[in-house]
Design a protein around this motif. Sequence first.
Motif, PDB file in Angstrom:
ATOM      1  N   UNK A   5      38.570  41.815  28.552  1.00 32.14           N
ATOM      2  CA  UNK A   5      37.166  41.611  28.213  1.00 32.14           C
ATOM      3  C   UNK A   5      36.331  41.958  29.437  1.00 32.14           C
ATOM      4  N   UNK A   6      35.757  43.142  29.417  1.00 24.77           N
ATOM      5  CA  UNK A   6      35.001  43.593  30.584  1.00 24.77           C
ATOM      6  C   UNK A   6      35.908  43.691  31.788  1.00 24.77           C
ATOM      7  N   UNK A   7      35.515  43.058  32.875  1.00 26.82           N
ATOM      8  CA  UNK A   7      36.343  43.110  34.088  1.00 26.82           C
ATOM      9  C   UNK A   7      37.338  41.958  34.147  1.00 26.82           C
ATOM     10  N   UNK A   8      37.386  41.136  33.104  1.00 26.10           N
ATOM     11  CA  UNK A   8      38.315  40.005  33.064  1.00 26.10           C
ATOM     12  C   UNK A   8      39.506  40.307  32.158  1.00 26.10           C
ATOM     13  N   UNK A  30      47.833  29.568  30.751  1.00 22.88           N
ATOM     14  CA  UNK A  30      46.897  30.681  30.720  1.00 22.88           C
ATOM     15  C   UNK A  30      46.569  31.114  32.142  1.00 22.88           C
ATOM     16  N   UNK A  31      46.149  32.368  32.218  1.00 24.36           N
ATOM     17  CA  UNK A  31      45.802  32.943  33.515  1.00 24.36           C
ATOM     18  C   UNK A  31      44.639  33.907  33.306  1.00 24.36           C
ATOM     19  N   UNK A  32      43.681  33.877  34.220  1.00 18.82           N
ATOM     20  CA  UNK A  32      42.543  34.794  34.160  1.00 18.82           C
ATOM     21  C   UNK A  32      42.499  35.597  35.448  1.00 18.82           C
ATOM     22  N   UNK A  33      42.360  36.890  35.308  1.00 17.76           N
ATOM     23  CA  UNK A  33      42.237  37.778  36.453  1.00 17.76           C
ATOM     24  C   UNK A  33      40.925  38.533  36.321  1.00 17.76           C
ATOM     25  N   UNK A  34      40.213  38.673  37.406  1.00 12.31           N
ATOM     26  CA  UNK A  34      38.971  39.441  37.406  1.00 12.31           C
ATOM     27  C   UNK A  34      39.151  40.648  38.308  1.00 12.31           C
ATOM     28  N   UNK A  35      38.806  41.818  37.768  1.00 10.39           N
ATOM     29  CA  UNK A  35      38.910  43.070  38.523  1.00 10.39           C
ATOM     30  C   UNK A  35      37.572  43.416  39.146  1.00 10.39           C
ATOM     31  N   UNK A  36      37.660  44.262  40.125  1.00 10.39           N
ATOM     32  CA  UNK A  36      36.421  44.824  40.655  1.00 10.39           C
ATOM     33  C   UNK A  36      35.831  45.725  39.579  1.00 10.39           C
ATOM     34  N   UNK A  37      34.534  45.721  39.388  1.00 11.77           N
ATOM     35  CA  UNK A  37      33.919  46.500  38.315  1.00 11.77           C
ATOM     36  C   UNK A  37      34.301  47.978  38.305  1.00 11.77           C
ATOM     37  N   UNK A  38      34.440  48.602  39.476  1.00 12.70           N
ATOM     38  CA  UNK A  38      34.781  50.030  39.515  1.00 12.70           C
ATOM     39  C   UNK A  38      36.160  50.261  38.910  1.00 12.70           C
ATOM     40  N   UNK A  39      37.134  49.417  39.229  1.00 16.35           N
ATOM     41  CA  UNK A  39      38.479  49.590  38.677  1.00 16.35           C
ATOM     42  C   UNK A  39      38.489  49.344  37.178  1.00 16.35           C
ATOM     43  N   UNK A  40      37.714  48.393  36.706  1.00 15.82           N
ATOM     44  CA  UNK A  40      37.658  48.109  35.278  1.00 15.82           C
ATOM     45  C   UNK A  40      37.066  49.289  34.521  1.00 15.82           C
ATOM     46  N   UNK A  41      36.073  49.937  35.094  1.00 16.85           N
ATOM     47  CA  UNK A  41      35.425  51.068  34.426  1.00 16.85           C
ATOM     48  C   UNK A  41      36.377  52.241  34.239  1.00 16.85           C
ATOM     49  N   UNK A  42      37.270  52.469  35.182  1.00 19.21           N
ATOM     50  CA  UNK A  42      38.203  53.590  35.055  1.00 19.21           C
ATOM     51  C   UNK A  42      39.520  53.159  34.414  1.00 19.21           C
ATOM     52  N   UNK A  43      39.603  51.906  33.956  1.00 21.08           N
ATOM     53  CA  UNK A  43      40.787  51.436  33.230  1.00 21.08           C
ATOM     54  C   UNK A  43      41.996  51.210  34.106  1.00 21.08           C
ATOM     55  N   UNK A  44      41.816  50.864  35.363  1.00 21.44           N
ATOM     56  CA  UNK A  44      42.951  50.660  36.254  1.00 21.44           C
ATOM     57  C   UNK A  44      43.053  49.212  36.732  1.00 21.44           C
ATOM     58  N   UNK A  45      42.555  48.304  35.940  1.00 17.83           N
ATOM     59  CA  UNK A  45      42.599  46.891  36.273  1.00 17.83           C
ATOM     60  C   UNK A  45      43.953  46.307  35.837  1.00 17.83           C
TER      61      UNK A  45
END
Length: 50
Positions: A5-8, A30-45
């Motif tokens: 979900x977005x960067x999460x 459960x576990x939640x990870x947040x990616x840096x926005x740039x990595x999430x945008x290119x699908x590498x999170x």
Amino acid sequence: MTLHHGSDVFTDSFVLLRVDGVWRIANKTHHRTTCRPVLALVGRCNGQQA
């Protein structure tokens, strides 16, 4: 189960028991990870491939 979900990224794990023919959730983690926005945008999170 994993939800992106977005960067999460949310991951749920369940321990199931079958009692008298009925499946029950015995434990959930459960576990939640947040990616840096740039990595999430290119699908590498979190190991995702672009």
